[in-house]
Design a protein around this motif. Structure first.
Motif, mmCIF file in Angstrom:
data_model
loop_
_atom_site.group_PDB
_atom_site.id
_atom_site.type_symbol
_atom_site.label_atom_id
_atom_site.label_comp_id
_atom_site.label_asym_id
_atom_site.label_seq_id
_atom_site.Cartn_x
_atom_site.Cartn_y
_atom_site.Cartn_z
ATOM 1 N N PHE A 134 -56.984 14.950 19.911
ATOM 2 C CA PHE A 134 -58.075 16.131 20.140
ATOM 3 C C PHE A 134 -57.848 16.455 21.716
ATOM 4 O O PHE A 134 -57.155 15.792 22.392
ATOM 5 N N ARG A 135 -58.294 17.716 21.847
ATOM 6 C CA ARG A 135 -57.986 18.183 23.219
ATOM 7 C C ARG A 135 -59.860 18.366 23.472
ATOM 8 O O ARG A 135 -60.447 19.059 23.034
ATOM 9 N N LEU A 136 -60.100 17.463 24.381
ATOM 10 C CA LEU A 136 -61.815 17.258 24.638
ATOM 11 C C LEU A 136 -61.973 18.016 26.020
ATOM 12 O O LEU A 136 -61.469 17.662 26.963
ATOM 13 N N LEU A 174 -61.103 34.138 27.265
ATOM 14 C CA LEU A 174 -59.984 34.081 26.264
ATOM 15 C C LEU A 174 -58.632 33.250 26.941
ATOM 16 O O LEU A 174 -58.480 33.869 27.806
ATOM 17 N N CYS A 175 -58.261 32.422 26.417
ATOM 18 C CA CYS A 175 -57.092 31.692 26.912
ATOM 19 C C CYS A 175 -55.999 32.818 26.971
ATOM 20 O O CYS A 175 -55.885 33.636 26.111
ATOM 21 N N ALA A 176 -55.325 32.829 28.184
ATOM 22 C CA ALA A 176 -54.019 33.714 28.382
ATOM 23 C C ALA A 176 -52.910 33.419 27.326
ATOM 24 O O ALA A 176 -51.890 34.304 27.688
ATOM 25 N N SER A 177 -52.743 32.287 27.060
ATOM 26 C CA SER A 177 -51.510 32.073 26.185
ATOM 27 C C SER A 177 -51.633 32.953 24.871
ATOM 28 O O SER A 177 -52.592 32.885 24.056
ATOM 29 N N PRO A 178 -50.654 33.656 24.665
ATOM 30 C CA PRO A 178 -50.781 34.868 23.518
ATOM 31 C C PRO A 178 -50.762 34.213 22.346
ATOM 32 O O PRO A 178 -51.268 34.473 21.310
ATOM 33 N N THR A 179 -50.187 32.921 21.943
ATOM 34 C CA THR A 179 -50.393 32.189 20.712
ATOM 35 C C THR A 179 -51.716 31.245 20.399
ATOM 36 O O THR A 179 -51.920 30.866 19.471
ATOM 37 N N CYS A 180 -52.356 31.308 21.860
ATOM 38 C CA CYS A 180 -53.741 30.594 21.506
ATOM 39 C C CYS A 180 -54.879 31.484 21.340
ATOM 40 O O CYS A 180 -55.549 31.832 20.596
ATOM 41 N N GLN A 181 -55.208 32.099 22.572
ATOM 42 C CA GLN A 181 -56.340 33.022 22.845
ATOM 43 C C GLN A 181 -57.720 32.657 22.529
ATOM 44 O O GLN A 181 -58.570 33.083 21.777
ATOM 45 N N TRP A 235 -56.638 29.470 31.429
ATOM 46 C CA TRP A 235 -56.047 28.740 30.066
ATOM 47 C C TRP A 235 -57.260 27.945 29.607
ATOM 48 O O TRP A 235 -58.106 27.249 30.468
ATOM 49 N N CYS A 236 -57.413 27.772 28.153
ATOM 50 C CA CYS A 236 -58.438 26.915 27.690
ATOM 51 C C CYS A 236 -58.087 25.604 28.010
ATOM 52 O O CYS A 236 -59.229 24.854 28.070
ATOM 53 N N ASP A 237 -56.796 25.194 28.424
ATOM 54 C CA ASP A 237 -56.793 23.657 28.466
ATOM 55 C C ASP A 237 -55.441 23.583 29.543
ATOM 56 O O ASP A 237 -54.246 24.176 29.117
ATOM 57 N N THR A 285 -52.049 21.800 28.298
ATOM 58 C CA THR A 285 -51.179 22.153 27.141
ATOM 59 C C THR A 285 -50.846 23.739 27.377
ATOM 60 O O THR A 285 -49.618 23.923 27.630
ATOM 61 N N CYS A 286 -51.879 24.734 27.268
ATOM 62 C CA CYS A 286 -51.613 25.950 27.406
ATOM 63 C C CYS A 286 -51.015 26.429 28.838
ATOM 64 O O CYS A 286 -50.054 27.266 28.992
ATOM 65 N N GLY A 287 -51.816 25.792 29.683
ATOM 66 C CA GLY A 287 -51.484 26.206 31.286
ATOM 67 C C GLY A 287 -50.070 25.948 31.672
ATOM 68 O O GLY A 287 -49.347 26.372 32.116
#
Ligand SMILES: [Zn+2]
Length: 191
Positions: free
Chosen positions: A8-10, A143-150, A164-166, A169-171
């Motif tokens: 999980f990403r908590l 919205l997360c700046a990662s294009p595959t996430c958002q 980034w949302c996280d 990972t994304c960051g």
């Protein structure tokens, strides 16, 4: 064996931690609650412990999750809220009978009407989403700046400039991608 499932990403915000149980929506999606058991695990670590969960309850949970994602995304880009998503969030919020309780230590915990009432837990998540989307809480939907996430996330940083949302990972991935791109653009001179 539960440990073969994705972690999980908590985060610190219940509603967006919940939407984070599906990640990489714009890439190769990772479903982090693939089974009813895994939803039980997530609810336990999120302070909404239930004993059991049916397949139908898991489906309801995923419907709520995607509705929160859709509404939060619209709110983040200041678009009109999708009516169907709003309906699902409101229905889930109305269906549950969870009660806030104060512990002797002065903390808030949730009491569900029964140990198998996933609907009660979902109502708490729906109400959390409502408070964020309605702008009641101190923070900003982004919205997360990662294009595959958002993924939609709730930025409570002082400067409101989180990208980034996280971060883990994304960051990190974005940082690495930028580093590699720079390496290609500016190869080290031959020595
Ligand atoms: Zn992300």
């Amino acid at each position: 064996m539960r440990d073969r499932f994705p972690d999980f990403r908590l985060g610190t915000v219940l509603a967006t931690s919940f939407t984070g149980t599906l990640s990489e929506r714009r890439g190769n999606p990772v479903e982090r609650i693939p089974t009813p058991h895994r939803l039980v695990d997530w609810l336990v670590v999120s302070g909404l412990a239930v004993d059991t969960c049916t397949t139908a309850q898991l489906e309801l949970a995923r419907e709520l999750r995607e509705s929160i994602h859709a509404a939060a995304t619209a709110a983040a880009i200041e678009d009109a809220l999708p009516a169907s998503a709003v309906q699902v969030i409101n229905d889930c919020s109305a269906r549950g009978r969870a009660a806030a309780e104060l512990t002797p230590e002065g903390e808030r915990r949730w009491r569900l009407s029964s140990a198998s009432c996933v609907e009660d837990a979902l109502s708490v998540i729906a109400a959390d989403a409502i408070s964020i989307i309605a702008g009641e809480r101190d923070g900003r939907l982004a919205l997360c700046a990662s294009p595959t996430c958002q993924a939609a996330f709730f930025d409570t940083s002082q400067s409101r400039t989180r990208r980034w949302c996280d971060m883990n990972t994304c960051g990190n991935r974005q940082k690495k991608a930028r580093f590699n791109a720079n390496q290609r653009k500016n190869p080290r001179p031959a020595e």
